[in-house]
Design a protein around this motif. Structure first.
Motif, PDB file in Angstrom:
ATOM      1  N   ASP A  22       0.849  -1.181   0.000  1.00 15.65           N
ATOM      2  CA  ASP A  22       0.000   0.000   0.000  1.00 15.65           C
ATOM      3  C   ASP A  22       0.894   1.244   0.000  1.00 15.65           C
ATOM      4  OD1 ASP A  22      -2.883   1.027   2.070  1.00 15.65           O
ATOM      5  OD2 ASP A  22      -2.107   1.715   0.130  1.00 15.65           O
ATOM      6  N   ASN A  23       0.277   2.396  -0.268  1.00 22.12           N
ATOM      7  CA  ASN A  23       1.028   3.661  -0.268  1.00 22.12           C
ATOM      8  C   ASN A  23       2.240   3.616  -1.188  1.00 22.12           C
ATOM      9  OD1 ASN A  23       0.100   3.323   2.989  1.00 22.12           O
ATOM     10  ND2 ASN A  23      -0.588   5.137   1.843  1.00 22.12           N
ATOM     11  N   VAL A  24       2.068   2.961  -2.331  1.00 21.30           N
ATOM     12  CA  VAL A  24       3.157   2.959  -3.317  1.00 21.30           C
ATOM     13  C   VAL A  24       3.191   4.328  -3.991  1.00 21.30           C
ATOM     14  CG1 VAL A  24       3.934   1.978  -5.515  1.00 21.30           C
ATOM     15  CG2 VAL A  24       3.125   0.476  -3.670  1.00 21.30           C
ATOM     16  N   SER A  25       4.381   4.870  -4.123  1.00 21.77           N
ATOM     17  CA  SER A  25       4.510   6.197  -4.760  1.00 21.77           C
ATOM     18  C   SER A  25       5.130   6.069  -6.135  1.00 21.77           C
ATOM     19  CB  SER A  25       5.413   7.093  -3.899  1.00 21.77           C
ATOM     20  OG  SER A  25       6.755   6.636  -4.050  1.00 21.77           O
ATOM     21  N   THR A  26       5.010   7.137  -6.919  1.00 20.50           N
ATOM     22  CA  THR A  26       5.529   7.094  -8.296  1.00 20.50           C
ATOM     23  C   THR A  26       7.057   7.156  -8.323  1.00 20.50           C
ATOM     24  OG1 THR A  26       5.211   9.481  -8.374  1.00 20.50           O
ATOM     25  CG2 THR A  26       3.456   8.110  -9.318  1.00 20.50           C
ATOM     26  N   SER A  27       7.667   7.246  -7.158  1.00 24.84           N
ATOM     27  CA  SER A  27       9.141   7.223  -7.130  1.00 24.84           C
ATOM     28  C   SER A  27       9.666   5.784  -7.099  1.00 24.84           C
ATOM     29  CB  SER A  27       9.634   7.931  -5.857  1.00 24.84           C
ATOM     30  OG  SER A  27       9.250   7.153  -4.720  1.00 24.84           O
ATOM     31  N   MET A  28       8.760   4.852  -6.911  1.00 27.18           N
ATOM     32  CA  MET A  28       9.173   3.446  -6.772  1.00 27.18           C
ATOM     33  C   MET A  28       9.127   2.730  -8.120  1.00 27.18           C
ATOM     34  SD  MET A  28       6.957   2.697  -3.352  1.00 27.18           S
ATOM     35  CE  MET A  28       7.030   3.850  -1.973  1.00 27.18           C
ATOM     36  N   ARG A  29      10.080   1.824  -8.332  1.00 32.06           N
ATOM     37  CA  ARG A  29      10.131   1.065  -9.600  1.00 32.06           C
ATOM     38  C   ARG A  29       8.860   0.238  -9.802  1.00 32.06           C
ATOM     39  NH1 ARG A  29      15.504  -2.353  -9.688  1.00 32.06           N
ATOM     40  NH2 ARG A  29      14.562  -3.013 -11.663  1.00 32.06           N
ATOM     41  N   LEU A  30       8.292  -0.225  -8.669  1.00 30.55           N
ATOM     42  CA  LEU A  30       7.113  -1.097  -8.755  1.00 30.55           C
ATOM     43  C   LEU A  30       5.915  -0.370  -9.364  1.00 30.55           C
ATOM     44  CD1 LEU A  30       6.043  -3.931  -8.082  1.00 30.55           C
ATOM     45  CD2 LEU A  30       5.405  -3.058  -5.810  1.00 30.55           C
ATOM     46  N   TRP A  37       6.059   1.365 -11.995  1.00 29.23           N
ATOM     47  CA  TRP A  37       6.243   1.497 -13.446  1.00 29.23           C
ATOM     48  C   TRP A  37       6.718   0.227 -14.148  1.00 29.23           C
ATOM     49  CZ3 TRP A  37       3.790   5.696 -14.326  1.00 29.23           C
ATOM     50  CH2 TRP A  37       3.855   6.763 -13.415  1.00 29.23           C
ATOM     51  N   GLU A  38       7.468  -0.631 -13.456  1.00 27.05           N
ATOM     52  CA  GLU A  38       8.046  -1.796 -14.141  1.00 27.05           C
ATOM     53  C   GLU A  38       7.130  -3.013 -14.049  1.00 27.05           C
ATOM     54  OE1 GLU A  38      12.404  -0.338 -12.637  1.00 27.05           O
ATOM     55  OE2 GLU A  38      12.301  -2.380 -13.469  1.00 27.05           O
ATOM     56  N   GLU A  39       7.250  -3.908 -14.997  1.00 26.03           N
ATOM     57  CA  GLU A  39       6.397  -5.100 -15.073  1.00 26.03           C
ATOM     58  C   GLU A  39       7.028  -6.251 -14.295  1.00 26.03           C
ATOM     59  OE1 GLU A  39       6.266  -7.401 -18.797  1.00 26.03           O
ATOM     60  OE2 GLU A  39       4.084  -7.483 -18.554  1.00 26.03           O
ATOM     61  N   PRO A  40       6.500  -6.579 -13.098  1.00 29.48           N
ATOM     62  CA  PRO A  40       7.143  -7.632 -12.306  1.00 29.48           C
ATOM     63  C   PRO A  40       6.979  -9.039 -12.888  1.00 29.48           C
ATOM     64  CG  PRO A  40       5.187  -6.825 -11.185  1.00 29.48           C
ATOM     65  CD  PRO A  40       5.349  -5.994 -12.404  1.00 29.48           C
ATOM     66  N   PHE A  41       5.824  -9.272 -13.531  1.00 30.56           N
ATOM     67  CA  PHE A  41       5.491 -10.603 -14.031  1.00 30.56           C
ATOM     68  C   PHE A  41       5.598 -11.597 -12.875  1.00 30.56           C
ATOM     69  CE2 PHE A  41       3.744 -11.246 -17.935  1.00 30.56           C
ATOM     70  CZ  PHE A  41       3.955 -12.516 -18.447  1.00 30.56           C
ATOM     71  N   GLY A  42       4.928 -11.204 -11.774  1.00 25.40           N
ATOM     72  CA  GLY A  42       4.900 -12.034 -10.570  1.00 25.40           C
ATOM     73  C   GLY A  42       3.762 -11.573  -9.671  1.00 25.40           C
ATOM     74  N   PRO A  43       3.524 -12.291  -8.560  1.00 22.65           N
ATOM     75  CA  PRO A  43       2.330 -12.051  -7.718  1.00 22.65           C
ATOM     76  C   PRO A  43       2.502 -10.901  -6.746  1.00 22.65           C
ATOM     77  CG  PRO A  43       3.588 -13.866  -6.820  1.00 22.65           C
ATOM     78  CD  PRO A  43       4.321 -13.418  -8.061  1.00 22.65           C
ATOM     79  N   VAL A  44       2.713  -9.711  -7.270  1.00 22.65           N
ATOM     80  CA  VAL A  44       2.893  -8.544  -6.390  1.00 22.65           C
ATOM     81  C   VAL A  44       2.010  -7.414  -6.897  1.00 22.65           C
ATOM     82  CG1 VAL A  44       4.983  -7.852  -7.682  1.00 22.65           C
ATOM     83  CG2 VAL A  44       4.562  -6.906  -5.436  1.00 22.65           C
ATOM     84  N   LEU A  45       1.272  -6.801  -5.968  1.00 18.88           N
ATOM     85  CA  LEU A  45       0.291  -5.774  -6.356  1.00 18.88           C
ATOM     86  C   LEU A  45       0.547  -4.465  -5.620  1.00 18.88           C
ATOM     87  CD1 LEU A  45      -2.383  -5.147  -7.904  1.00 18.88           C
ATOM     88  CD2 LEU A  45      -3.566  -5.839  -5.797  1.00 18.88           C
ATOM     89  N   PRO A  46       0.908  -3.408  -6.343  1.00 20.72           N
ATOM     90  CA  PRO A  46       1.074  -2.091  -5.726  1.00 20.72           C
ATOM     91  C   PRO A  46      -0.227  -1.307  -5.706  1.00 20.72           C
ATOM     92  CG  PRO A  46       1.916  -2.058  -7.980  1.00 20.72           C
ATOM     93  CD  PRO A  46       1.350  -3.424  -7.750  1.00 20.72           C
ATOM     94  N   ILE A  47      -0.512  -0.710  -4.564  1.00 23.25           N
ATOM     95  CA  ILE A  47      -1.700   0.155  -4.420  1.00 23.25           C
ATOM     96  C   ILE A  47      -1.205   1.604  -4.420  1.00 23.25           C
ATOM     97  CG2 ILE A  47      -3.707   0.754  -3.025  1.00 23.25           C
ATOM     98  CD1 ILE A  47      -3.900  -2.166  -3.620  1.00 23.25           C
TER      99      ILE A  47
END
Ligand code: NAP
Ligand code: G3P
Length: 483
Positions: free
Chosen positions: A373-381, A383-393
């Motif tokens: 949660d609280n993912v910001s636009t400064s984080m790679r997550l 913008w980048e495609e993880p192709f894995g079971p991770v969800l940024p809010i």
């Protein structure tokens, strides 16, 4: 065909209607992402062999193009029926070779049966048109253009690991019904599944040389095949990185590309949050997030963010994690390397202040479903495609901020918007720079006759059964000039 599925089998490749070994005697060992057991070995063809294989495809294609389309369609119907008889075996091979969960594996094969049938039917209505000249100034009725559609020749189909059966067929079937021959370069991890698919088409009655399967690492023979003078069309599905590379070296050969994605689910304040949470969890964690159309970020307005996150977390906690044969929902990723990349993005998010709600737990290439949660636009997550079971809010103040963040992505495959207000739904949908917007549903490619396309770094051209048939054929005009 399926009776001798045993660990460690060395598979030949279908070339000119025969199952043959490479003259290099080199093979590639395929290990299961589930337990690292040896699934089997596939041929590693050399560039010299590729020349002969493509030559064979080119010469066989002429007779295939002249075969009446209803006869081509019959062979596809045969393939669909044969495939339907082997859903369970192929599902088990997918589970072993790419660690796809059981439900998704069976669904992929069944969906492919329907894909082939629909393609055969659609292809029979690939009509042309007649055009009179007299509706253009200066011309009269004595000039008529008869337009039909003709095949392009030899189609190079390159498919990705995550849907080796369906995404190989999404190229093969439309190419075949249009009268092309196909050179199939399957994903190395997924090649065994694809060879069984090739045998289905072979047993269905495809003439020799119409489908040739060239196994071998893309990094070793890929460029050679892509730049071969006798390839008339390239149909690629895979990563943006490889897609860009292929586009650079393909010169004048027409291309259809479906690439990476960073699909956003935008949730507005009047959304049905239970519906949104259900779709977001299914969209984000289906096949462990290894879908190009996976929900790869949630953009939710502040007013409802806490409630939505709670609903998502509750559903994620119910996901079963483990191996496909244990009926798990979230299974091991395709490789340790893939899992390393996902971990890198998670570590970056944590280092930059993201709030871990669940997950960030790993066992080799198995990554537990994770929500930040609280993912910001400064984080790679973000913008980048993880192709894995991770969800940024990502929490937003309003739909305009959601549109802005969604459109800043280099990708443009799909997006979802959840709202009960049809005006807001269309306001958002019309402003999003993507191929498809889903209103009140997860992002997804199916049904397979819908247009499916990515813009920006997500692709070039449009798939979807009729669109694919048209992409792998062209108009042929014959103009009659009466005296
Ligand atoms: P990938 O690494 O790009 O590989 C895709 C295919 O390209 C494989 O068959 C690969 O062969 C081959 N290849 C690699 N280098 C090549 C070269 N130089 N010339 C010709 N072929 C080459 O992608 P992936 O890991 O299989 O699939 C995951 C990626 O595909 C993700 O980014 C996902 O978003 C994307 N994808 C997009 C869609 C869509 O419809 N938009 C669908 C599925 C997946 P090897 O296996 O031998 O390396
Ligand atoms: O990532 C491959 C793409 O074909 C996914 O299909 O229907 O699961 O969105 P779907």
């Amino acid at each position: 065909m399926f009776e001798n599925i045993s660990e460690g089998t060395t598979y030949k490749s279908l070339i000119n209607g025969e199952w043959i070994e490479s003259t290099t005697k080199k093979t590639i060992e395929i290990y299961s992402p589930v337990d690292n057991s040896l699934v089997g070995k596939v041929q590693a063809f050399s560039k010299e062999e590729v020349d002969k294989i493509i030559e064979n495809s080119k010469s066989a294609q002429k007779a295939w193009a002249n075969k009446p389309i209803n006869e081509r369609a019959e062979i596809l119907y045969n393939a669909a029926n044969l495939l339907e008889e082997h859903v369970d075996e192929l599902s088990k091979i997918l589970q072993k070779e790419i660690a796809k969960d059981s439900a998704s594996s069976t669904s992929e094969v069944k969906r492919t049966v329907d894909f082939i049938k629909f393609t055969a039917s659609e292809g029979k209505h690939l009509e042309g048109q007649t055009i009179g000249a007299d509706n253009f100034p200066g011309f009269n009725k004595n000039k008529l253009s008869f337009v039909t559609r003709v095949p392009l020749g030899v189609v190079l189909a390159i498919s990705p690991f995550n849907y080796p059966i369906n995404l190989s067929t999404s190229k093969i079937a439309p190419a075949l019904i249009a009268g092309n021959s196909v050179i199939l370069k399957p994903p190395t991890q997924g090649a065994i599944s694809t060879l069984y698919l090739a045998e289905i088409f072979n047993k269905a009655g495809l003439p020799a040389g119409i489908l040739n399967v060239v196994t071998g690492k893309g990094s070793e023979i890929g460029d050679y095949i892509v730049t071969h003078k006798d390839i008339n069309f390239i149909n690629f599905t895979g990563s943006t990185e490889v897609g860009r590379h292929i586009a650079k070296i393909a010169d004048m050969v027409p291309i259809l590309m479906e690439l990476g994605g960073k699909d956003a689910a935008i949730v507005l304040k009047d959304a049905n949050l239970e519906l949104a949470a259900k779709n977001i969890v299914s969209g984000a964690f289906g096949y462990s997030g290894q879908r190009c159309t996976a929900v790869k970020r949630v953009l939710v307005v502040n007013e409802v963010a806490d409630e939505l996150v709670k609903l998502i977390e509750e559903k994620v906690k119910k996901l079963v994690v483990g191996n496909p044969d244990a009926g798990a929902d979230v299974t091991p990723l395709i490789s340790n390397k893939a899992a390393d990349f996902v971990q890198e993005l998670m570590d970056d998010a944590i280092a930059k202040g993201a709030k871990l709600l669940i997950g960030n737990k790993r066992d080799k290439n198995l990554i537990y479903p994770t929500i930040f949660d609280n993912v910001s636009t400064s984080m790679r997550l973000a913008w980048e495609e993880p192709f894995g079971p991770v969800l940024p809010i990502i929490r937003i103040k309003d739909m305009d901020e959601g549109i802005s963040i969604a459109n800043q992505s280099e990708y443009g495959l799909q997006s979802s918007v959840f709202t009960e207000n049809v005006n807001d739904a269309f306001y958002v949908a019309q402003k999003l720079e993507v191929g498809t917007v889903q209103i009140n549903n997860k992002t997804e490619r199916g049904p397979d006759h819908f247009p499916f396309l990515g813009v920006k770094s997500s692709g070039m051209g449009t798939q979807g059964i009729r669109y694919s048939i048209e992409a792998m054929s062209r108009p042929k005009a014959i103009v009659l000039n009466l005296k």
